[in-house]
Motif scaffolding. Structure first.
Motif, short mmCIF file in Angstrom:
data_model
loop_
_atom_site.label_atom_id
_atom_site.label_comp_id
_atom_site.label_asym_id
_atom_site.label_seq_id
_atom_site.Cartn_x
_atom_site.Cartn_y
_atom_site.Cartn_z
N ILE A 34 -57.96 -3.74 12.97
CA ILE A 34 -58.24 -5.17 12.90
C ILE A 34 -57.36 -5.93 13.87
O ILE A 34 -57.82 -6.82 14.58
N ALA A 35 -56.09 -5.53 13.93
CA ALA A 35 -55.19 -6.20 14.85
C ALA A 35 -55.72 -6.08 16.28
O ALA A 35 -55.69 -7.04 17.05
N LEU A 36 -56.20 -4.90 16.60
CA LEU A 36 -56.70 -4.67 17.96
C LEU A 36 -57.98 -5.48 18.20
O LEU A 36 -58.12 -6.14 19.23
N ILE A 37 -58.87 -5.42 17.25
CA ILE A 37 -60.13 -6.15 17.43
C ILE A 37 -59.85 -7.64 17.57
O ILE A 37 -60.35 -8.30 18.47
N ASP A 38 -59.00 -8.15 16.69
CA ASP A 38 -58.70 -9.58 16.73
C ASP A 38 -58.09 -9.95 18.07
O ASP A 38 -58.44 -10.96 18.68
N ARG A 39 -57.15 -9.10 18.50
CA ARG A 39 -56.47 -9.41 19.75
C ARG A 39 -57.48 -9.42 20.91
O ARG A 39 -57.50 -10.32 21.73
N VAL A 57 -47.38 -5.76 21.69
CA VAL A 57 -46.48 -6.00 22.83
C VAL A 57 -47.12 -5.84 24.20
O VAL A 57 -46.70 -6.50 25.14
N PHE A 58 -48.11 -5.00 24.31
CA PHE A 58 -48.64 -4.78 25.66
C PHE A 58 -49.80 -5.74 25.98
O PHE A 58 -50.39 -6.33 25.09
N ALA A 59 -50.07 -5.82 27.26
CA ALA A 59 -51.04 -6.81 27.73
C ALA A 59 -52.46 -6.42 27.34
O ALA A 59 -52.78 -5.25 27.19
N ASP A 60 -53.30 -7.45 27.22
CA ASP A 60 -54.69 -7.22 26.84
C ASP A 60 -55.40 -6.30 27.82
O ASP A 60 -56.18 -5.45 27.43
N GLU A 61 -55.14 -6.52 29.10
CA GLU A 61 -55.82 -5.71 30.12
C GLU A 61 -55.51 -4.23 29.89
O GLU A 61 -56.37 -3.37 30.05
N PHE A 62 -54.26 -3.97 29.53
CA PHE A 62 -53.86 -2.59 29.27
C PHE A 62 -54.67 -2.02 28.10
O PHE A 62 -55.13 -0.90 28.12
N HIS A 63 -54.81 -2.84 27.09
CA HIS A 63 -55.55 -2.37 25.91
C HIS A 63 -56.99 -2.06 26.27
O HIS A 63 -57.55 -1.06 25.85
N LEU A 64 -57.56 -2.96 27.04
CA LEU A 64 -58.96 -2.75 27.40
C LEU A 64 -59.13 -1.46 28.18
O LEU A 64 -60.08 -0.72 27.98
N ALA A 65 -58.15 -1.21 29.02
CA ALA A 65 -58.26 -0.03 29.87
C ALA A 65 -58.05 1.27 29.09
O ALA A 65 -58.44 2.34 29.53
N THR A 66 -57.43 1.15 27.94
CA THR A 66 -57.06 2.39 27.23
C THR A 66 -57.68 2.45 25.84
O THR A 66 -57.20 3.15 24.97
N LEU A 67 -58.73 1.68 25.68
CA LEU A 67 -59.32 1.53 24.37
C LEU A 67 -59.68 2.88 23.74
O LEU A 67 -59.34 3.17 22.59
N ASN A 68 -60.35 3.70 24.52
CA ASN A 68 -60.81 4.96 23.95
C ASN A 68 -59.65 5.86 23.54
O ASN A 68 -59.68 6.47 22.48
N GLU A 69 -58.65 5.92 24.37
CA GLU A 69 -57.49 6.76 24.06
C GLU A 69 -56.82 6.26 22.79
O GLU A 69 -56.46 7.04 21.90
N PHE A 70 -56.66 4.96 22.74
CA PHE A 70 -55.97 4.39 21.59
C PHE A 70 -56.75 4.68 20.31
O PHE A 70 -56.20 5.11 19.30
N LEU A 71 -58.04 4.45 20.39
CA LEU A 71 -58.86 4.64 19.19
C LEU A 71 -58.94 6.11 18.79
O LEU A 71 -58.97 6.44 17.61
N ALA A 72 -58.97 6.96 19.80
CA ALA A 72 -59.00 8.39 19.48
C ALA A 72 -57.75 8.77 18.69
O ALA A 72 -57.82 9.55 17.73
N SER A 73 -56.64 8.19 19.06
CA SER A 73 -55.41 8.50 18.33
C SER A 73 -55.45 7.96 16.91
O SER A 73 -54.89 8.54 16.00
N CYS A 74 -56.10 6.84 16.75
CA CYS A 74 -56.18 6.24 15.41
C CYS A 74 -56.76 7.25 14.42
O CYS A 74 -56.36 7.30 13.27
N LYS A 75 -57.70 8.03 14.90
CA LYS A 75 -58.36 8.98 14.01
C LYS A 75 -57.40 10.07 13.56
O LYS A 75 -57.61 10.69 12.53
N GLU A 76 -56.40 10.29 14.36
CA GLU A 76 -55.50 11.39 14.04
C GLU A 76 -54.33 10.97 13.16
O GLU A 76 -53.47 11.77 12.84
N LEU A 77 -54.30 9.71 12.81
CA LEU A 77 -53.17 9.24 12.01
C LEU A 77 -53.28 9.74 10.57
O LEU A 77 -54.34 10.13 10.11
N ALA A 78 -52.16 9.67 9.89
CA ALA A 78 -52.11 10.16 8.52
C ALA A 78 -53.05 9.36 7.63
O ALA A 78 -53.34 8.20 7.89
N GLN A 79 -53.49 10.02 6.57
CA GLN A 79 -54.41 9.36 5.64
C GLN A 79 -53.82 8.10 5.02
O GLN A 79 -54.53 7.17 4.72
N GLU A 80 -52.52 8.12 4.84
CA GLU A 80 -51.89 6.98 4.15
C GLU A 80 -51.80 5.73 5.02
O GLU A 80 -51.52 4.65 4.54
#
Lengths: 799, 357
Positions: free
Chosen positions: A307-312, A276-299
């Motif tokens: 992949i969705a992020l990379i593709d986008r 939903v959010f703009a690409d520019e936003f993603h680029l600006a927050t890449l590290n934060e977003f990815l850091a959170s990915c690591k904290e997600l549940a194992q499942e």
């Protein structure tokens, strides 16, 4: 089956509950409208409240609750627009405030909250200055509904009806109407609503018996859009600046996502954020977003998120106008480090997930950093290493992992449209290895197909080596190759592709071209019986083609030697087809073709080459071809080839022709003997030798052979066959006669004619007999037509 | 007809107050449940007017032993009707014994009358104010009464701390609740929140009820009567730890009176906010908290919206108490809990919840 039945009875029951509830809703809505029409506002609200009490039910599953909700909301919309109309006319500030208080006397919370929201919306529309305060009030008071399903729908209603009322004025600027709020108020409002909804949604997972877990997960999936709508609303805000997104909105979303520790929610919401959010936003927050990915549940299927992020982002970056974004943000480095870290931290990650992560990375590398081959190569290396670590091999290409692997292998091929460039990815072939034999072949095949489709010319040994390194498994037998691999259609198709590839060898220099062909020949020659049958012939043809292009020496002193070498090479290759390939017909043809080609090139040793080739062809005929039909046609081919050759000296010519005649007379069937001898006869008439100009026109030899044939024909026992042969002979005789062979006397012809005529009468009528007769009549007609030219003959024949 | 036979009264008496046109009216619920409307007075206001005696037959004199008017404030306990207690009784003589020959009007005035209590009609007790005109006669007096309604006004309480308390049942349920004040005027809004510290039970819903407790008499003869005046669901479904549930309850819509404590040593009317949590097995967990209700002079400016923020004036008392269960067995065990509470609402019976001590 049983599960289906349970569901069925359940849905019957659900329908019944729903029907009852809807009935009440309809009845109360009717009363509500009647009261509104009679201006009995309080009565109307009372009916609305009873109607809304239906939403307190705990009997309905989400799907059915949704249907009930829709009905109720329709009625509430009516109430809202009616109240808005009325109150607009009244123009009294207190009445709406009083109404807002009044609905809060409702004793139960569900009707109260729905009414508060409905009246609140009217309030906000009438008095925009109250917007910020009311929004806050509604979202806060909704906390009272802690039941997941009811709470989710209530808050969804809140979000729906306030859609057009959410303040979106820039922050820090006093809005036109004081109190009407800025984007800040909306952000706070949605943030709170979002986190509350997510909590409810997550809580839904923990309700009811554990054996219904799957059902609950299904139900939750049906409701996810309700939660996601919050994020959609946020993304639609015009004045949500990147700064606010970066500093506040995203952190709070991520905080909520991470802390809820619910895999379904985490996966959905992370993907939602990406979408939903703009690409520019993603680029600006890449590290934060990815850091959170690591904290997600194992499942969580984190690779989907990544992949969705990379593709986008790869799409965005590759389309970006100013592509300096790529330089500013080390997208590739960041993502590949993330992916690697992820794989390391999740030892139970399925192979297909590992592969698909790499697929995304390869896409990113290839699409956004096309010039940096090292990037893509790194990914293949890491993929190969990861798969090696996991000790996976022999992956079936139709398995999930196999499909993914094929997909990742395709990416650079499809994107570069240049196999030679793909070949520069030195670790690419390693990534193919975990596939089983068929999988590797398939991968190699699409590489070849791409090569062919793009007509990528192969110009150097390096090019050939490069391509060969990618199609190793197609070139020779593989340890894991099944016994009957050569029986498959795919095997044949793949060999055809290799054959097509040979035609892409286009060196600028002829010498190099030969070098390439010869080099490839050596490689292909190691392919074993089944492969060389298809792969070597095109090499031979290519050599012939090259030789034909080499007609002139062009001052090259080694010309003779080079051309000779080509034919030696071709001959050896044909030899391999015979010995290893266990073929007969085709090598024979190739020898003859070679003889004809050599005959056309006036190099010093061409006679020797031609003799060698034809004699080889005859040897094949003698040694390898047993079937009489095949021998017949092979002999015809040899005969024709000899006819076309003119560089042989008599001393070489004679043995060859003698051998042909010998082979003809050794034919097993009399009829075949007659036919081959007839055609061999023409060698003495039309054939050429080096010493003399023009055709031999040796009438004596011709008649000698024809006589011999006639003798053989006479020995034939079957009248039909015999007649056929004699008609054939008649034709032969007449042909040479017409062509000026004076040795043939009209007597012979007349004898043949009368003989065939007589025999024709004797024949028992049959279809074959008719055909032969027809042939005879045509022949006679032809003789009649030409009688004027040969008066002597005409007289003899009396026609 | 009665008058025709000489039994009836021979004169009509009426009381007309001086400022009837301007004076506000107020409603009060009568004993039989109907609503009566009377003129409204406040403490210290002068009660003045005119008593008109109208003779039934002109030219027939009315003999009397004197005419007087009284202003009476009276508490009547229903179970002891004969024993009414007048806490105020003021008398003015309007005429000495003699005869009335014609229709006569008498002015009267009770200046700055003290009216210390609010008019009240309860379940077991009634507090009323009225004017009574008596024409004393040899056989039967002619009596005329006029009921008045008195509202006692209070000024804004000087201290009005919030109520904040952590209550719970060990290892089962811990909540902290907060009401923004302890004293509310009758048109006030109760704002508060419930914060869940520990939830190990499956809560179905939570509600707040307003309970009126009327107690009459003293010592062993106390009659208690509990009345639930409002029932207000504030939460639907089961919260988890950390949830904070807002409360906003408008009082204006309910039939409330100011809190009355020990009125003339006869009776008390007190109000309690009862926070009730009901779990999925219909067990009820509750905590009652007294609040003082008072009457504010003027109708306060109404505002539908009241901020949820609770003013923290630092005076609230924090103490931990145990939440009661609506269950005799349980309440007996929980000795520190609020006084036993009979479930006076609908007499539901509940399974006992063992309390783990």
């Amino acid at each position: 089956m049983e599960a289906m039945r349970i569901d069925d009875t359940n849905s019957v029951e659900q329908e019944k509950f729903l029907e009852t509830a809807v009935k009440t809703v309809k009845a109360e809505a009717f009363e509500m409208k009647r009261s509104l029409d009679k201006s009995k506002r309080m009565d109307a609200l009372k009916h609305a409240s009873i109607m809304l009490a239906e939403l307190r039910t705990g009997l309905l599953t989400p799907k059915y609750y949704y249907r009930l909700y829709i009905d109720v909301v329709n009625e509430l919309n009516h109430l809202e627009s009616f109240l808005l109309d009325e109150l607009e006319k009244e123009k009294k500030e207190e009445s709406i405030a009083e109404l807002y208080e009044h609905v809060q006397y409702a004793g139960t919370i569900i009707p109260r909250m729905y009414l508060m929201i409905t009246v609140g919306v009217v309030y906000m529309k009438l008095m925009p200055q109250m917007r910020a305060e009311l929004l806050n009030d509604l979202v806060e008071m909704s906390r009272g509904v802690q039941h997941p399903l009811r709470g989710l729908f209530l808050r969804h209603y809140l979000l729906q009806v306030t859609k057009s009322l959410l303040p979106d004025a820039a922050e820090g600027v006093e809005p036109a109407i004081p109190g009407s709020g800025t984007v800040r108020d909306t952000i706070d409002f949605i943030k709170l609503n979002f986190s509350e909804m997510n909590k409810l949604w997550v809580r839904q997972q923990h309700q009811g018996p554990s054996k219904e877990r799957e059902k609950r997960e299904r139900e939750r999936m049906e409701l996810r859009i309700l939660v996601g709508t919050n994020l959609v609303r946020l993304s639609q805000l015009e004045h949500l600046t990147q700064e606010v997104y970066e500093k506040e909105v995203l952190p709070s979303i991520l905080e909520q996502v991470v802390s809820c520790r619910d895999p379904i929610s985490q996966e959905y919401l992370m993907e939602c954020v990406i979408q939903v959010f703009a690409d520019e936003f993603h680029l600006a927050t890449l590290n934060e977003f990815l850091a959170s990915c690591k904290e997600l549940a194992q499942e969580v299927h984190i690779k989907n998120v990544l992949i969705a992020l990379i593709d986008r982002l790869s799409l965005y970056v590759s389309n970006a106008v100013g592509s300096n974004i790529r330089e500013e943000i080390q997208l590739f480095e960041i993502f590949s480090a993330q992916a690697e870290g992820l794989i390391q931290s999740r030892s139970d990650m399925p192979i297909e997930d590992i592969v698909s992560l790499h697929t995304a990375l390869v896409s990113l590398a290839v699409k956004c950093y096309g010039e940096k081959l090292a990037y893509a190569n790194t990914v293949f290396l890491s993929l190969a290493n990861n798969l090696k670590d996991k000790q996976v091999e022999g992956i079936d290409m139709y398995s999930h992992a196999g499909k993914e692997l094929i997909r990742v292998l395709r990416v650079p091929v499809d994107e570069y449209k240049d196999v030679l460039r793909v070949a520069l990815l030195t670790d690419y072939p390693r990534a193919m290895l975990p596939l089983n034999y068929r999988g590797r072949c398939t991968a190699s095949a699409f590489i070849l197909q791409n090569l062919i489709d793009n007509e990528t010319g192969l110009k150097s040994t390096d090019d050939i080596d490069a391509v060969c390194s990618l199609i190793e498994c197609l070139l020779s037998d593989q340890p894991d190759q099944p016994e009957d691999a050569h029986d498959s259609e795919e095997f044949a198709d793949e060999l055809n592709l290799i054959a097509s590839m040979i035609h892409l060898i286009k060196a600028e220099d002829r010498d190099v071209q030969f070098l390439l062909l010869n080099g490839l020949r050596k490689r292909l020659g190691a392919g074993g019986k089944w492969r060389i049958r298809k792969t070597l012939p095109p090499i031979i043809f290519s050599i012939y083609e090259l030789a034909l292009n080499y007609q002139q020496s062009d001052g090259d002193e080694n010309w003779d030697m080079k051309v000779r070498k080509m034919f030696v090479c071709a001959m050896g290759t044909i030899g391999a087809l015979i010995t290893t390939g266990e073929m007969t017909q085709l090598p024979l043809n190739l020898y003859l073709e070679g003889a004809i080609v050599a005959n056309r090139i006036k190099f010093s040793e061409n006679a020797m080459v031609v003799y060698e080739f034809i004699s080889k062809a005859l040897s094949v005929l003698e040694d390898e071809i047993a079937d009489s039909r095949e021998r017949l046609s092979a002999l015809a081919l040899v005969t024709n080839s000899v006819l076309k050759v003119d560089c042989l000296a008599s001393e070489n010519w004679e043995p060859l022709v003698g051998q042909i005649i010998l082979a003809g007379s050794k034919m097993f069937k009399k009829a075949d003997q007659v036919r081959t001898l007839c055609s061999a006869a023409s060698l003495y008439w039309k054939g050429k030798v080096a010493e003399s100009e023009g055709e031999l026109r040796n009438g004596n030899k011709v008649t000698e052979i024809l006589k011999k044939s006639a003798k053989v024909a006479a020995q034939c026992m079957e009248p039909l066959v015999q007649q056929q042969l004699f008609v054939h002979l008649l034709n032969q005789y007449y042909y040479f006669y017409e062509d000026g062979c004076t040795v043939i006397s009209p007597d012979v012809l007349s004898e043949l004619i009368s003989r065939t005529r007589d025999a024709a009468i004797q024949l028992e009528p049959s279809r074959e007999a008719d055909d032969i007769d027809q042939h005879l009549q045509h022949t006679l007609q032809h003789i009649r037509n030409t009688k004027d030219k040969y008066p002597e003959l005409a007289e003899k024949l009396q026609i | 007809m009665a008058a025709f036979f000489g039994f009836g009264q021979s004169a009509e008496v009426s009381i007309k107050l001086d400022d009837e046109e301007a004076r506000k009216l107020a409603k009060i619920r009568a004993e039989d449940g109907t609503t009566e409307t009377h003129y409204l007075f406040y403490d210290g206001e002068t009660v003045s007017g005119t008593v008109n005696v109208t003779l039934k037959k002109q030219n027939q004199k009315l003999e009397h032993q004197g005419i007087r008017v009284e202003f009476i404030g009276q508490i009547e306990v229903y179970y002891d009707r004969g024993n009414q207690h007048d806490f105020i009784s003021l008398t003015k003589d309007l005429a000495r014994p003699g005869e009335l020959l014609q229709n006569t009007s008498f002015r009267f005035e009770f200046p700055h009358v003290e009216k210390p209590y609010e008019s009240y009609v309860g379940t077991n007790v009634k507090l009323r104010y009225f004017l009574r005109v008596t024409i004393v006669r040899r056989l039967t007096d002619i009596v005329r009464e006029l009921d008045l309604i008195v509202h006692t006004l209070s000024s804004y309480p000087e201290t009005n701390s919030n109520i904040k308390m952590e209550v719970g049942i060990e290892d089962c349920l811990h909540i902290e609740f907060e009401y923004n004040k302890c004293k509310y005027h009758l048109r006030d809004v109760i704002v508060g929140k419930i914060y869940f510290l520990l939830v190990r039970i499956k809560i179905k819903y939570m509600e707040i009820t307003i309970i009126k407790k009327e107690s009459v008499g003293t010592g062993p003869n106390v009659f208690n009567e509990n009345d639930t005046l409002a029932k207000y669901e504030i939460m639907d479904g089961a919260p988890v730890r950390g949830e904070s549930i807002p409360i906003r309850l408008f009082l204006g819509g309910y039939d409330l009176t100011p809190t009355m404590r020990d009125v003339s040593k006869k009776f008390s009317v007190r109000y309690f906010l009862n926070l009730v949590l009901v779990d999925e097995e219909d067990r009820r967990y509750f905590k009652q908290q007294e609040v003082t209700l008072w009457r504010k002079p003027d109708r306060p400016p109404r505002r539908a919206l009241e901020t949820n923020a609770i003013r923290d004036n630092g005076e609230h008392v924090e103490e931990e108490e145990r939440l009661s269960e609506d269950e005799e067995a349980a309440t007996n065990k929980v000795s520190k809990a609020v006084p036993p509470h009979q479930n006076g609402e609908n007499g539901e019976s509940h399974e006992a919840e063992p309390v783990d001590d």
